[in-house]
Design a protein around this motif. Structure first.
Motif, PDB file in Angstrom:
ATOM      1  N   THR A 122      -6.287   9.420 -10.998  1.00 19.61           N
ATOM      2  CA  THR A 122      -5.424   8.394 -11.545  1.00 19.61           C
ATOM      3  C   THR A 122      -4.725   7.654 -10.415  1.00 19.61           C
ATOM      4  O   THR A 122      -4.082   8.267  -9.565  1.00 19.61           O
ATOM      5  N   VAL A 123      -4.840   6.343 -10.409  1.00 18.53           N
ATOM      6  CA  VAL A 123      -4.190   5.502  -9.414  1.00 18.53           C
ATOM      7  C   VAL A 123      -2.912   4.943 -10.010  1.00 18.53           C
ATOM      8  O   VAL A 123      -2.924   4.355 -11.090  1.00 18.53           O
ATOM      9  N   ALA A 165       0.820  -1.213   0.000  1.00 19.00           N
ATOM     10  CA  ALA A 165       0.000   0.000   0.000  1.00 19.00           C
ATOM     11  C   ALA A 165       0.851   1.259   0.000  1.00 19.00           C
ATOM     12  O   ALA A 165       0.418   2.314  -0.472  1.00 19.00           O
ATOM     13  N   GLY A 166       2.085   1.148   0.488  1.00 20.41           N
ATOM     14  CA  GLY A 166       2.950   2.319   0.555  1.00 20.41           C
ATOM     15  C   GLY A 166       3.441   2.792  -0.792  1.00 20.41           C
ATOM     16  O   GLY A 166       3.915   3.928  -0.902  1.00 20.41           O
ATOM     17  N   VAL A 167       3.351   1.960  -1.826  1.00 22.29           N
ATOM     18  CA  VAL A 167       3.822   2.372  -3.151  1.00 22.29           C
ATOM     19  C   VAL A 167       2.667   2.767  -4.066  1.00 22.29           C
ATOM     20  O   VAL A 167       2.883   3.076  -5.234  1.00 22.29           O
ATOM     21  N   ILE A 168       1.447   2.755  -3.527  1.00 19.45           N
ATOM     22  CA  ILE A 168       0.276   3.158  -4.304  1.00 19.45           C
ATOM     23  C   ILE A 168      -0.088   4.588  -3.938  1.00 19.45           C
ATOM     24  O   ILE A 168      -0.151   4.945  -2.764  1.00 19.45           O
ATOM     25  N   PHE A 169      -0.310   5.425  -4.926  1.00 15.96           N
ATOM     26  CA  PHE A 169      -0.750   6.782  -4.658  1.00 15.96           C
ATOM     27  C   PHE A 169      -1.745   7.212  -5.725  1.00 15.96           C
ATOM     28  O   PHE A 169      -1.797   6.645  -6.819  1.00 15.96           O
ATOM     29  N   THR A 192       3.521  -2.127  -9.231  1.00 15.35           N
ATOM     30  CA  THR A 192       4.646  -2.262  -8.314  1.00 15.35           C
ATOM     31  C   THR A 192       4.219  -2.924  -7.016  1.00 15.35           C
ATOM     32  O   THR A 192       4.933  -3.777  -6.472  1.00 15.35           O
ATOM     33  N   ALA A 193       3.063  -2.559  -6.500  1.00 16.19           N
ATOM     34  CA  ALA A 193       2.549  -3.178  -5.274  1.00 16.19           C
ATOM     35  C   ALA A 193       2.323  -4.673  -5.488  1.00 16.19           C
ATOM     36  O   ALA A 193       2.643  -5.494  -4.621  1.00 16.19           O
TER      37      ALA A 193
END
Length: 234
Positions: free
Chosen positions: A98-99, A89-93, A104-105
């Motif tokens: 736009t997600v 979750a830390g690499v999703i923004f 990468t997650a």
């Protein structure tokens, strides 16, 4: 209580940990090649950590087993699956609508799975998973880009004169053509006549978007209409 080291299992542990290191390194190389935040180091550490946890589950508590002590090797390994979700979750923004970072997650999650597979001495499965990952990224991914767009990834950029009820006419025109519109972002601009607005909208409907663009361009007060993909807006 003294716990003796079972030296007979050490070679297996070292081989599986080394396999996790090598395979997850190759997994991280692909993310580094695509210049993603989670690169080689992240994937190696996740894979090795998962491998070590799995090895602990398999070998760490063997000396304390007895008639009154039973071992469930899956308990620690099962926690990896849920725990790795926080790191992913830390690499999703999210940037506007736009997600980014989902691939990468998912790759971090796969790295944990590969590490667990190595820890369980299922190294051929880990290697095959790496192979399928590369097939997905470098073969299936580009092929999916050839599939015609449904409009979900398209945005319409409209510039119009402010204070003249233009937005109401835009929405009315879209509705008449069978589209449902939503404003994602708006910002003021300067036009030749004074104040204007620039909006990024998403339209959903079954008719061709080219027909909608032509109709919107004819709306009184509209200065420009352009349809772009989400990537061009970032």
């Amino acid at each position: 209580m003294h716990l003796a080291v079972d030296w007979s299992t050490i070679p297996t542990q070292f081989v599986t940990l080394t396999a996790a290191f090598v395979i997850c390194s190759l997994l991280g190389v692909e993310r580094h090649f695509h210049q993603k935040n989670a690169g080689v180091k992240t994937h190696v550490l996740v894979g090795m950590g998962s491998c070590i946890f799995t090895l602990i589950s398999a070998y760490g508590f063997a000396p304390v087993l007895g008639a009154d002590v039973h071992l469930d090797p899956s308990r620690i390994a099962a926690q990896i699956v849920s725990g790795i979700g926080f790191l992913g979750a830390g690499v999703i923004f999210v940037n506007n609508d736009t997600v980014r970072g989902l691939t990468t997650a998912a790759t971090v999650w796969l790295s944990a799975a590969i590490g667990m597979a190595c820890g369980a001495s299922m190294i051929p499965l880990a290697v095959y998973a790496l192979f399928l990952h590369y097939v997905t990224v470098f073969a299936i991914g580009p092929l999916s880009n050839l599939v015609p767009e449904t409009g979900r990834n398209k945005r319409t950029v409209i510039e119009y004169e402010a204070g003249q009820g233009v937005m109401r006419r835009i929405m009315l025109t879209a509705t008449q053509l069978g589209f449902k519109g939503m404003v994602n972002k708006s910002s003021p601009i300067r036009t030749e006549s004074g104040k204007g607005m620039r909006v990024i909208m998403q339209f959903e409907g079954h008719a061709p978007t080219e027909e909608l663009d032509m109709a919107l361009a004819q709306v009184e007060g509209v200065l420009a209409v352009d349809t772009v993909t989400k990537d061009r807006l970032d």
